[in-house]
Design a protein around this motif. Structure first.
Motif, mmCIF file in Angstrom:
data_model
loop_
_atom_site.group_PDB
_atom_site.id
_atom_site.type_symbol
_atom_site.label_atom_id
_atom_site.label_comp_id
_atom_site.label_asym_id
_atom_site.label_seq_id
_atom_site.Cartn_x
_atom_site.Cartn_y
_atom_site.Cartn_z
ATOM 1 N N TYR A 258 6.546 -2.502 -10.135
ATOM 2 C CA TYR A 258 5.946 -3.719 -10.060
ATOM 3 C C TYR A 258 5.170 -4.052 -8.611
ATOM 4 N N ILE A 259 5.677 -3.914 -7.681
ATOM 5 C CA ILE A 259 5.154 -4.005 -6.292
ATOM 6 C C ILE A 259 3.827 -3.041 -6.260
ATOM 7 N N THR A 260 3.985 -1.683 -6.758
ATOM 8 C CA THR A 260 3.110 -0.836 -6.534
ATOM 9 C C THR A 260 1.869 -0.916 -7.622
ATOM 10 N N GLN A 261 2.200 -1.085 -8.834
ATOM 11 C CA GLN A 261 1.041 -1.210 -9.834
ATOM 12 C C GLN A 261 0.518 -2.694 -9.985
ATOM 13 N N ASN A 262 1.530 -3.586 -9.788
ATOM 14 C CA ASN A 262 1.100 -4.950 -10.355
ATOM 15 C C ASN A 262 0.680 -5.680 -9.028
ATOM 16 N N LEU A 263 1.201 -5.547 -7.986
ATOM 17 C CA LEU A 263 1.038 -6.198 -6.768
ATOM 18 C C LEU A 263 0.141 -5.470 -5.714
ATOM 19 N N GLU A 266 2.038 -0.782 -0.990
ATOM 20 C CA GLU A 266 2.525 0.579 -0.725
ATOM 21 C C GLU A 266 3.878 0.901 -1.194
ATOM 22 N N ARG A 267 4.058 2.128 -1.788
ATOM 23 C CA ARG A 267 5.461 2.463 -2.243
ATOM 24 C C ARG A 267 6.396 2.267 -1.326
ATOM 25 N N GLN A 268 6.087 2.814 -0.206
ATOM 26 C CA GLN A 268 7.005 2.659 1.309
ATOM 27 C C GLN A 268 7.827 1.332 1.257
ATOM 28 N N LEU A 269 6.973 0.154 1.231
ATOM 29 C CA LEU A 269 7.552 -0.997 1.419
ATOM 30 C C LEU A 269 8.521 -1.372 0.209
ATOM 31 N N ASP A 320 6.098 -11.607 -5.308
ATOM 32 C CA ASP A 320 4.764 -12.051 -5.444
ATOM 33 C C ASP A 320 4.157 -12.358 -4.171
ATOM 34 N N SER A 321 5.112 -12.637 -3.252
ATOM 35 C CA SER A 321 4.809 -13.251 -1.782
ATOM 36 C C SER A 321 3.886 -12.029 -1.241
ATOM 37 N N LYS A 322 4.242 -10.943 -1.571
ATOM 38 C CA LYS A 322 3.700 -9.547 -0.899
ATOM 39 C C LYS A 322 4.275 -9.478 0.422
ATOM 40 N N SER A 323 5.283 -10.173 1.138
ATOM 41 C CA SER A 323 5.732 -10.447 2.286
ATOM 42 C C SER A 323 6.637 -9.294 2.509
ATOM 43 N N PHE A 324 7.077 -8.459 3.187
ATOM 44 C CA PHE A 324 8.232 -7.607 3.345
ATOM 45 C C PHE A 324 9.368 -8.140 3.604
#
Length: 430
Positions: A258-263, A266-269, A320-324
């Motif tokens: 979800y966070i790599t393809q939709n948002l 980076e995968r590392q996050l 969805d915030s994209k904040s680590f």
């Protein structure tokens, strides 16, 4: 007491290595296999195909539960645990050697799926034996706590798998990581298995199994007896696990996607967030296992179900915030709710079955749920988001699965006070 601690440590290390192998594949399927083994498909369908090869292991796990459960009830727990560790370790090592699609064409994903199937066989037999050894060696008053330690193998294995893949991803370029870097953690499995075998060979057989063997009371066909004498226990074990599995794979495997393809992150996050959540689980799972010894299996388990059902609606908006920092917090709380379910789960399921049938019954109930739960969860979540365009659809799916788990708890009695040491314990679920 010394032997009990040794058995618990051996079970923890063995299951950690098994789950390391298993999650290594799941994580690589999310980040690597679509590109390496299905390069001719668009990213969505390539990922779906990679998840499909991942799901093959969940289909194999009940078969492994049947085969190894039979021998675990007939030959003994210890022997079977040595074999399952070897099966899983060799398969994982060989995955690290599979050529890519560019090298051997369609044979590459076929080989990959075959080895994933073998992994599933090994894991299908591992869980029941590790849990039973921990329960059947220790005090009745600490069964929940003792049985929770093999469960700790899940976050420990996930931590190790995500950590090593994350390290490879961090120190290598994307090209090098996709070319050969992802293989290193798979090849390391060979060394780890040697360590696990050395530890596992030093433990003694389950005293409860030895009592059954001494009385000549071993079941001839354990699985058939389970189906005939414990149908409700089997249904309870199956349904009580489904929602736990769906929630876990949504909070871990699907979250990475979800966070790599939709948002577009980076995968590392995502890997780091899962690492942090898994680290907290190392302490939380035995804590909730111990709480189940004091308050009962069902109350603690149900508390986790309710918490997960509530949190899943906050989980995706936080991503969805994209904040680590916020994503890591979402992961920690999500995996804490899972720990509340997973801590008492092992004891709850194992205690539903008599000693002479426990390996087969517990393994079958647990592993069958893996198909309906973990195998399909990332695939269903991916399609729901694709069809409806909102993560709310995924959250509703998780809640529906958790409702099935609540049903499984409702049809079972409290198992905390059951005496497993009697020759023929009266089972609460005949």
């Amino acid at each position: 007491m010394h032997q009990t601690r040794r058995v618990i440590v051996a079970s923890l290390i063995g299951t950690s290595l098994e789950w390391y192998d298993f999650f290594l594949y799941s994580t690589a399927a999310t980040l690597v296999f679509g590109k390496v083994f299905f390069p001719n498909f668009d990213p969505l369908n390539a990922t779906l195909l990679a998840f499909t090869t991942n799901a093959v292991a969940f289909v194999a796990r009940p078969l492994g539960g049947i085969v190894f459960g039979h021998f675990g009830d007939r030959v003994g727990r210890k022997t079977v645990l040595v074999v399952t560790l070897l099966v899983m370790g060799i398969a994982t090592f060989l995955i690290g050697l599979v050529p890519t699609y560019a090298t051997i064409g369609v044979a590459a994903p076929i080989l990959l799926a075959t080895l994933r199937f073998v992994q599933g066989l090994g894991l299908g037999g591992e869980w029941g034996g590790a849990v039973l050894m921990s329960i059947e060696h220790g005090s009745d008053k600490k069964r929940g706590f003792n049985a929770s330690w093999p469960q700790v193998g899940v976050p420990a294995g996930n931590l190790l798998a995500a950590g090593l893949l994350g390290l490879m991803s961090l120190v290598l370029s994307d090209e090098a990581f996709l070319s050969w870097g992802w293989r290193i953690p798979f090849l390391l499995s060979g060394l780890l298995v040697v360590v696990g075998l050395w530890i596992r060979l030093k433990i003694t057989e389950s005293p409860l199994f030895e009592e059954v063997e001494a009385r000549g009371a071993k079941a001839q066909m354990p699985l058939l007896e389970v189906l005939r004498t414990h149908p409700r226990a089997l249904l309870s074990a199956f349904t009580a696990r489904i929602g736990v599995d769906v929630a876990f794979y949504t909070f871990t495997t699907y979250m990475l996607l979800y966070i790599t393809q939709n948002l577009g992150l980076e995968r590392q996050l995502g890997l780091n967030a899962v690492l942090i959540g898994s680290a907290f689980q190392l302490a939380l799972i035995p804590l909730f296992g111990a709480m189940s010894d004091r308050y009962g299996r069902r109350p603690v388990y149900l508390g986790g179900v309710i918490a997960a059902a509530v949190w899943v609606f906050a989980f995706f908006p936080l991503l969805d915030s994209k904040s680590f920092v916020i994503i890591a917090l979402a992961s920690v709380v999500a995996l804490a709710t899972h720990a509340a379910m997973y801590g008492p789960q092992a004891a709850f399921i194992a205690e539903l079955f008599s000693t002479r049938l426990r390996y087969s019954g517990a393994s079958m109930g647990y592993q069958l749920a893996g198909i309906a739960g973990g195998a399909l969860a990332p695939i269903i979540a991916l399609k729901l988001l694709d069809i409806y365009g909102t993560s709310t659809a995924v959250s509703i799916y998780v809640v529906a699965a958790l409702a099935v788990t609540a049903f499984g708890l409702a049809i079972a009695p409290e198992t905390r006070d059951l005496d497993l040491s009697t020759p023929d314990p009266k089972q609460p679920v005949p």
